[in-house]
Design a protein around this motif. Structure first.
Motif, short mmCIF file in Angstrom:
data_model
loop_
_atom_site.label_atom_id
_atom_site.label_comp_id
_atom_site.label_asym_id
_atom_site.label_seq_id
_atom_site.Cartn_x
_atom_site.Cartn_y
_atom_site.Cartn_z
N ILE A 17 0.87 -1.18 0.00
CA ILE A 17 0.00 0.00 0.00
C ILE A 17 0.90 1.22 0.00
O ILE A 17 1.80 1.33 0.84
N VAL A 18 0.66 2.14 -0.94
CA VAL A 18 1.45 3.36 -1.03
C VAL A 18 0.53 4.54 -0.72
O VAL A 18 -0.51 4.71 -1.35
N VAL A 19 0.92 5.34 0.26
CA VAL A 19 0.16 6.53 0.62
C VAL A 19 1.13 7.71 0.62
O VAL A 19 2.27 7.58 1.06
N LEU A 20 0.68 8.84 0.08
CA LEU A 20 1.58 9.97 -0.13
C LEU A 20 1.46 11.10 0.89
O LEU A 20 2.38 11.88 1.04
N ASN A 21 0.32 11.21 1.55
CA ASN A 21 0.13 12.43 2.34
C ASN A 21 0.30 12.27 3.85
O ASN A 21 0.51 13.26 4.54
N LEU A 22 0.22 11.05 4.38
CA LEU A 22 0.37 10.84 5.82
C LEU A 22 1.11 9.54 6.08
O LEU A 22 0.93 8.57 5.34
N PRO A 23 1.87 9.48 7.15
CA PRO A 23 2.49 8.20 7.53
C PRO A 23 1.49 7.33 8.29
O PRO A 23 0.49 7.82 8.81
N VAL A 24 1.78 6.04 8.32
CA VAL A 24 1.01 5.16 9.19
C VAL A 24 1.78 5.02 10.50
O VAL A 24 3.00 5.17 10.51
N PRO A 25 1.11 4.82 11.58
CA PRO A 25 -0.31 4.59 11.75
C PRO A 25 -1.16 5.87 11.86
O PRO A 25 -2.35 5.79 12.13
N ASP A 26 -0.56 7.04 11.59
CA ASP A 26 -1.32 8.30 11.68
C ASP A 26 -2.48 8.36 10.67
O ASP A 26 -3.51 8.95 10.96
N ASP A 27 -2.29 7.78 9.48
CA ASP A 27 -3.37 7.73 8.50
C ASP A 27 -4.25 6.56 8.91
O ASP A 27 -3.99 5.39 8.58
N HIS A 28 -5.31 6.85 9.65
CA HIS A 28 -6.14 5.81 10.26
C HIS A 28 -6.83 4.92 9.23
O HIS A 28 -6.98 3.72 9.46
N VAL A 30 -5.77 4.10 6.09
CA VAL A 30 -4.78 3.19 5.51
C VAL A 30 -4.35 2.16 6.54
O VAL A 30 -4.21 0.98 6.23
N TRP A 31 -4.16 2.60 7.77
CA TRP A 31 -3.75 1.68 8.82
C TRP A 31 -4.80 0.60 9.05
O TRP A 31 -4.48 -0.59 9.21
N ALA A 32 -6.07 0.98 9.05
CA ALA A 32 -7.16 0.01 9.23
C ALA A 32 -7.18 -0.99 8.07
O ALA A 32 -7.39 -2.20 8.28
N GLN A 33 -6.94 -0.52 6.85
CA GLN A 33 -6.89 -1.43 5.70
C GLN A 33 -5.71 -2.40 5.82
O GLN A 33 -5.86 -3.59 5.55
N GLN A 35 -4.23 -3.40 8.55
CA GLN A 35 -4.51 -4.35 9.63
C GLN A 35 -5.52 -5.41 9.19
O GLN A 35 -5.39 -6.58 9.54
N ALA A 36 -6.53 -5.00 8.42
CA ALA A 36 -7.53 -5.96 7.93
C ALA A 36 -6.88 -6.98 7.01
O ALA A 36 -7.16 -8.19 7.10
N LEU A 37 -6.01 -6.53 6.13
CA LEU A 37 -5.29 -7.45 5.25
C LEU A 37 -4.41 -8.40 6.06
O LEU A 37 -4.39 -9.60 5.83
N ARG A 38 -3.67 -7.82 7.02
CA ARG A 38 -2.81 -8.64 7.89
C ARG A 38 -3.63 -9.70 8.62
O ARG A 38 -3.25 -10.86 8.68
N ASP A 39 -4.78 -9.29 9.14
CA ASP A 39 -5.64 -10.21 9.89
C ASP A 39 -6.20 -11.32 9.00
O ASP A 39 -6.58 -12.38 9.49
N ASP A 40 -6.23 -11.07 7.68
CA ASP A 40 -6.70 -12.07 6.74
C ASP A 40 -5.56 -12.95 6.21
O ASP A 40 -5.74 -13.72 5.28
N GLY A 41 -4.36 -12.78 6.78
CA GLY A 41 -3.25 -13.63 6.41
C GLY A 41 -2.38 -13.09 5.30
O GLY A 41 -1.56 -13.82 4.73
N VAL A 42 -2.52 -11.82 4.97
CA VAL A 42 -1.73 -11.21 3.92
C VAL A 42 -0.51 -10.52 4.54
O VAL A 42 -0.63 -9.84 5.56
N ALA A 43 0.65 -10.70 3.94
CA ALA A 43 1.85 -9.98 4.37
C ALA A 43 1.78 -8.58 3.75
O ALA A 43 1.71 -8.43 2.53
N VAL A 44 1.77 -7.55 4.59
CA VAL A 44 1.53 -6.18 4.13
C VAL A 44 2.76 -5.32 4.33
O VAL A 44 3.40 -5.37 5.39
N THR A 45 3.06 -4.51 3.31
CA THR A 45 4.07 -3.47 3.42
C THR A 45 3.40 -2.15 3.06
O THR A 45 2.75 -2.06 2.01
N VAL A 46 3.55 -1.15 3.91
CA VAL A 46 3.03 0.18 3.63
C VAL A 46 4.21 1.09 3.34
O VAL A 46 5.18 1.13 4.09
N VAL A 47 4.13 1.82 2.22
CA VAL A 47 5.14 2.80 1.83
C VAL A 47 4.51 4.17 2.07
O VAL A 47 3.45 4.47 1.51
#
Length: 177
Positions: A17-28, A30-33, A35-47
């Motif tokens: 997931i690439v987000v340009l305007n806020l970092p995580v976990p401050d961007d709530h 994107v962070w929720a998305q 976490q939902a992917l992680r909880d479904d067994g997906v390895a997630v990287t946020v840029v």
């Protein structure tokens, strides 16, 4: 975690997931998305940008890998344009590095503003990655509402069109979009 396996690779499904305007976990959102992917067994990287007390580099937060790219928050018309150009360049470079890892991602999600990551989406799509455009804001409408940016409205419309065309899926928070 569900322990789900990627049908094509046999490994754990991966998402970037690439987000340009806020970092995580401050961007709530994107962070929720993530976490939902992680909880479904997906390895997630946020840029995301290294602003608001974040430092450039990598971190793992609650099982989610985060790549903080060097950034700044521009002010005024020129500062905002410089910020947009810089974050587009640096985030694309960081995301491409993540996508080139041996266990490459099967899904790339980009979030706006601005709508400048259409080349990244197209490249990922050519490599067999599913692409998602998460339209947080209607950037052309935002530009049109601010006198200093009204001249850029047609540019933002063209970028938005290209980003929509480059995505397999477009997420919008309202029917207006």
């Amino acid at each position: 975690m569900s322990g789900r396996k990627d049908v094509e690779t046999g490994g754990t499904p991966r998402a970037v997931i690439v987000v340009l305007n806020l970092p995580v976990p401050d961007d709530h959102r994107v962070w929720a998305q993530a976490q939902a992917l992680r909880d479904d067994g997906v390895a997630v990287t946020v840029v995301c940008p290294a602003i608001r007390d974040k430092r450039p580099g990598t971190a793992t937060i609650d099982g989610i890998d985060v790549v903080y790219f060097p950034s700044f928050e521009g002010s005024g018309r020129l500062g905002t344009i410089a910020e947009g150009a810089w974050t587009t360049f640096v985030s694309t470079r960081a995301a491409r590095r993540v996508l080139r890892r041996p266990a490459s991602a099967r899904m790339l999600q980009v979030c706006n503003p601005p709508d400048m990551l259409f080349r990244l989406l197209r490249g990922a799509r050519r490599r067999g990655c599913r692409t998602v455009y998460d339209q947080h804001d209607v950037v052309p409408a935002l530009a049109g509402s601010r006198p200093a940016f009204q001249k850029l409205e047609s540019f933002f419309l063209a970028c938005e069109r290209r980003t929509v065309e480059a995505a397999d899926v477009v997420l919008t928070p309202s029917s207006e979009q």
